[in-house]
Design a protein around this motif. Structure first.
Motif, PDB file in Angstrom:
ATOM      1  N   LYS A 149      45.579  39.557  36.528  1.00  0.00           N
ATOM      2  CA  LYS A 149      45.658  38.619  37.665  1.00  0.00           C
ATOM      3  C   LYS A 149      47.001  37.887  37.685  1.00  0.00           C
ATOM      4  O   LYS A 149      47.531  37.572  38.760  1.00  0.00           O
ATOM      5  CB  LYS A 149      44.527  37.598  37.575  1.00  0.00           C
ATOM      6  CG  LYS A 149      43.180  38.089  38.068  1.00  0.00           C
ATOM      7  CD  LYS A 149      42.081  37.089  37.768  1.00  0.00           C
ATOM      8  CE  LYS A 149      42.316  35.747  38.408  1.00  0.00           C
ATOM      9  NZ  LYS A 149      41.264  34.772  38.086  1.00  0.00           N
ATOM     10  N   PHE A 154      40.697  47.728  49.242  1.00  0.00           N
ATOM     11  CA  PHE A 154      41.816  46.897  48.766  1.00  0.00           C
ATOM     12  C   PHE A 154      43.075  47.739  48.587  1.00  0.00           C
ATOM     13  O   PHE A 154      44.179  47.312  48.936  1.00  0.00           O
ATOM     14  CB  PHE A 154      41.455  46.216  47.447  1.00  0.00           C
ATOM     15  CG  PHE A 154      40.654  44.953  47.606  1.00  0.00           C
ATOM     16  CD1 PHE A 154      41.217  43.814  48.163  1.00  0.00           C
ATOM     17  CD2 PHE A 154      39.326  44.886  47.191  1.00  0.00           C
ATOM     18  CE1 PHE A 154      40.486  42.632  48.304  1.00  0.00           C
ATOM     19  CE2 PHE A 154      38.586  43.723  47.326  1.00  0.00           C
ATOM     20  CZ  PHE A 154      39.164  42.596  47.888  1.00  0.00           C
ATOM     21  N   ARG A 182      49.293  38.874  47.832  1.00  0.00           N
ATOM     22  CA  ARG A 182      48.019  38.242  48.172  1.00  0.00           C
ATOM     23  C   ARG A 182      46.859  39.242  48.054  1.00  0.00           C
ATOM     24  O   ARG A 182      45.797  38.921  47.511  1.00  0.00           O
ATOM     25  CB  ARG A 182      48.090  37.673  49.588  1.00  0.00           C
ATOM     26  CG  ARG A 182      46.826  36.901  49.998  1.00  0.00           C
ATOM     27  CD  ARG A 182      47.037  36.144  51.294  1.00  0.00           C
ATOM     28  NE  ARG A 182      47.254  37.028  52.438  1.00  0.00           N
ATOM     29  CZ  ARG A 182      48.431  37.197  53.056  1.00  0.00           C
ATOM     30  NH1 ARG A 182      49.503  36.547  52.634  1.00  0.00           N
ATOM     31  NH2 ARG A 182      48.539  38.005  54.092  1.00  0.00           N
ATOM     32  N   SER A 183      47.079  40.444  48.542  1.00  0.00           N
ATOM     33  CA  SER A 183      46.017  41.458  48.516  1.00  0.00           C
ATOM     34  C   SER A 183      45.699  41.898  47.094  1.00  0.00           C
ATOM     35  O   SER A 183      44.536  42.119  46.749  1.00  0.00           O
ATOM     36  CB  SER A 183      46.437  42.670  49.361  1.00  0.00           C
ATOM     37  OG  SER A 183      46.689  42.282  50.692  1.00  0.00           O
ATOM     38  N   GLU A 200      43.606  39.187  45.447  1.00  0.00           N
ATOM     39  CA  GLU A 200      42.228  39.255  45.932  1.00  0.00           C
ATOM     40  C   GLU A 200      41.489  40.420  45.279  1.00  0.00           C
ATOM     41  O   GLU A 200      40.305  40.313  44.932  1.00  0.00           O
ATOM     42  CB  GLU A 200      42.218  39.399  47.453  1.00  0.00           C
ATOM     43  CG  GLU A 200      42.672  38.135  48.183  1.00  0.00           C
ATOM     44  CD  GLU A 200      42.819  38.354  49.681  1.00  0.00           C
ATOM     45  OE1 GLU A 200      42.622  39.503  50.143  1.00  0.00           O
ATOM     46  OE2 GLU A 200      43.121  37.380  50.403  1.00  0.00           O
ATOM     47  N   HIS A 201      42.190  41.542  45.122  1.00  0.00           N
ATOM     48  CA  HIS A 201      41.595  42.716  44.473  1.00  0.00           C
ATOM     49  C   HIS A 201      41.238  42.400  43.021  1.00  0.00           C
ATOM     50  O   HIS A 201      40.132  42.703  42.558  1.00  0.00           O
ATOM     51  CB  HIS A 201      42.588  43.878  44.545  1.00  0.00           C
ATOM     52  CG  HIS A 201      42.138  45.122  43.847  1.00  0.00           C
ATOM     53  ND1 HIS A 201      40.825  45.535  43.818  1.00  0.00           N
ATOM     54  CD2 HIS A 201      42.849  46.058  43.142  1.00  0.00           C
ATOM     55  CE1 HIS A 201      40.737  46.672  43.136  1.00  0.00           C
ATOM     56  NE2 HIS A 201      41.944  46.987  42.711  1.00  0.00           N
ATOM     57  N   GLU A 214      40.689  39.468  41.666  1.00  0.00           N
ATOM     58  CA  GLU A 214      39.597  38.492  41.641  1.00  0.00           C
ATOM     59  C   GLU A 214      38.262  39.169  41.928  1.00  0.00           C
ATOM     60  O   GLU A 214      37.230  38.815  41.332  1.00  0.00           O
ATOM     61  CB  GLU A 214      39.861  37.379  42.652  1.00  0.00           C
ATOM     62  CG  GLU A 214      41.000  36.448  42.233  1.00  0.00           C
ATOM     63  CD  GLU A 214      41.358  35.423  43.287  1.00  0.00           C
ATOM     64  OE1 GLU A 214      41.969  34.403  42.925  1.00  0.00           O
ATOM     65  OE2 GLU A 214      41.033  35.647  44.481  1.00  0.00           O
ATOM     66  N   ASP A 215      38.273  40.145  42.818  1.00  0.00           N
ATOM     67  CA  ASP A 215      37.051  40.886  43.137  1.00  0.00           C
ATOM     68  C   ASP A 215      36.593  41.699  41.922  1.00  0.00           C
ATOM     69  O   ASP A 215      35.408  41.701  41.582  1.00  0.00           O
ATOM     70  CB  ASP A 215      37.308  41.809  44.333  1.00  0.00           C
ATOM     71  CG  ASP A 215      36.054  42.522  44.785  1.00  0.00           C
ATOM     72  OD1 ASP A 215      35.114  41.841  45.227  1.00  0.00           O
ATOM     73  OD2 ASP A 215      36.016  43.768  44.698  1.00  0.00           O
ATOM     74  N   SER A 229      35.142  39.405  39.301  1.00  0.00           N
ATOM     75  CA  SER A 229      33.799  38.947  39.667  1.00  0.00           C
ATOM     76  C   SER A 229      32.758  40.029  39.390  1.00  0.00           C
ATOM     77  O   SER A 229      31.679  39.748  38.842  1.00  0.00           O
ATOM     78  CB  SER A 229      33.780  38.559  41.146  1.00  0.00           C
ATOM     79  OG  SER A 229      32.468  38.250  41.570  1.00  0.00           O
TER      80      SER A 229
END
Length: 260
Positions: free
Chosen positions: A128, A219, A237-238, A241-242, A244-245, A248
């Motif tokens: 990340k 993504f 940014r993408s 987000e990827h 973080e996904d 999770s």
């Protein structure tokens, strides 16, 4: 016609003999889950025992498929994994044991031991921090050849006949190609080690949580488009987000495993 010493090591009989002694029969374990994994481990064992050494040339894929009595696709997939680990290299139609393969294998196995005892979430946290910046740099620096390789990895990832192993392998390639496109060799080495460590965990998640695959591909589509357009902000940014996904999903997966 008699086989050469190298070809003789890479025969169905030699593989079968190795399989009998390499795994614990009393526990009902006959080897890794697929013939591809068995061939990968067998070739690694030949390098580990220095029966295959730097510069040794392997038979062609067709010859290996015949000698080991498996499909050519299985041979190709096995060799690609070993090339990804930098244990093999290919020039034209020649596949040879890479320079310092024994030393490299020792390094990978040290990292593998670390992975078995380490924290997967910590590796995700590292990604990340690093990968969004790498994606932004790739958007600025990627050549047309880099972009073409990324597009090809994504195309193979979408192969309707591919399984989870194929998806995770191409996903790994996609992320490493992004890092390579930055031109930063130190960054590439760091991410190469991290990505290899995570691969088995990602494969387990992909096999048991198949919905992660279309999610991940979506993504990747956005990230590739941003890199192709030279949009570093969108790529960064993408990618975040990827990551973080993925974090999770893996956290939920690990929690579910604890309850079993």
């Amino acid at each position: 016609m008699a086989l050469s010493p190298i070809a003789n090591e890479l025969s169905r009989e030699s593989l079968a003999s190795w399989r009998k002694t390499a795994f614990v029969d009393t526990l009902g374990v006959t080897g890794p889950g697929s013939i591809t994994e068995q061939i990968i481990e067998y070739l690694k064992d030949l390098i580990r025992g220095q029966r295959l050494t730097d510069g040794d040339e392997l038979p062609s894929e067709d010859q290996l498929a015949v000698q080991m009595a498996v499909g050519r696709g299985t041979i190709r997939e096995s060799l690609q994994v070993l090339m990804h680990l930098d244990l093999l290299e290919r020039s034209g139609r020649r596949t040879t044991i890479a320079p310092f393969a024994f030393e490299k294998l020792q390094k990978w196995e040290a990292f593998d031991r670390l992975a078995r005892h380490g924290n997967v979430i910590e590796m995700i946290e590292l990604k990340k921090v690093i990968e969004p910046e790498a994606a932004a740099l790739a958007a600025e620096r990627a050549s047309d050849a880099d972009k073409a390789e990324l597009a090809e990895a994504l195309r193979l990832m979408k192969d309707p006949e591919g399984d989870a192993y194929n998806v995770v392998t191409q996903d790994t390639s996609f992320h490493l190609l992004i890092t390579r496109a930055t031109g930063n060799l130190l960054l590439l080495e760091l991410m190469n080690n991290t990505q290899v460590l995570l691969k088995q965990s990602l494969l387990e998640v992909a096999e048991q949580r198949p919905l992660i695959i279309p999610q991940s591909i979506a993504f990747h589509d956005i990230i590739l488009a941003a890199i192709e357009a030279g949009d570093g902000a969108l790529a960064k940014r993408s990618m975040l987000e990827h990551m973080e996904d993925v974090e999770s999903i893996i956290k939920r997966f690990m929690e579910s495993k604890k309850t079993l």
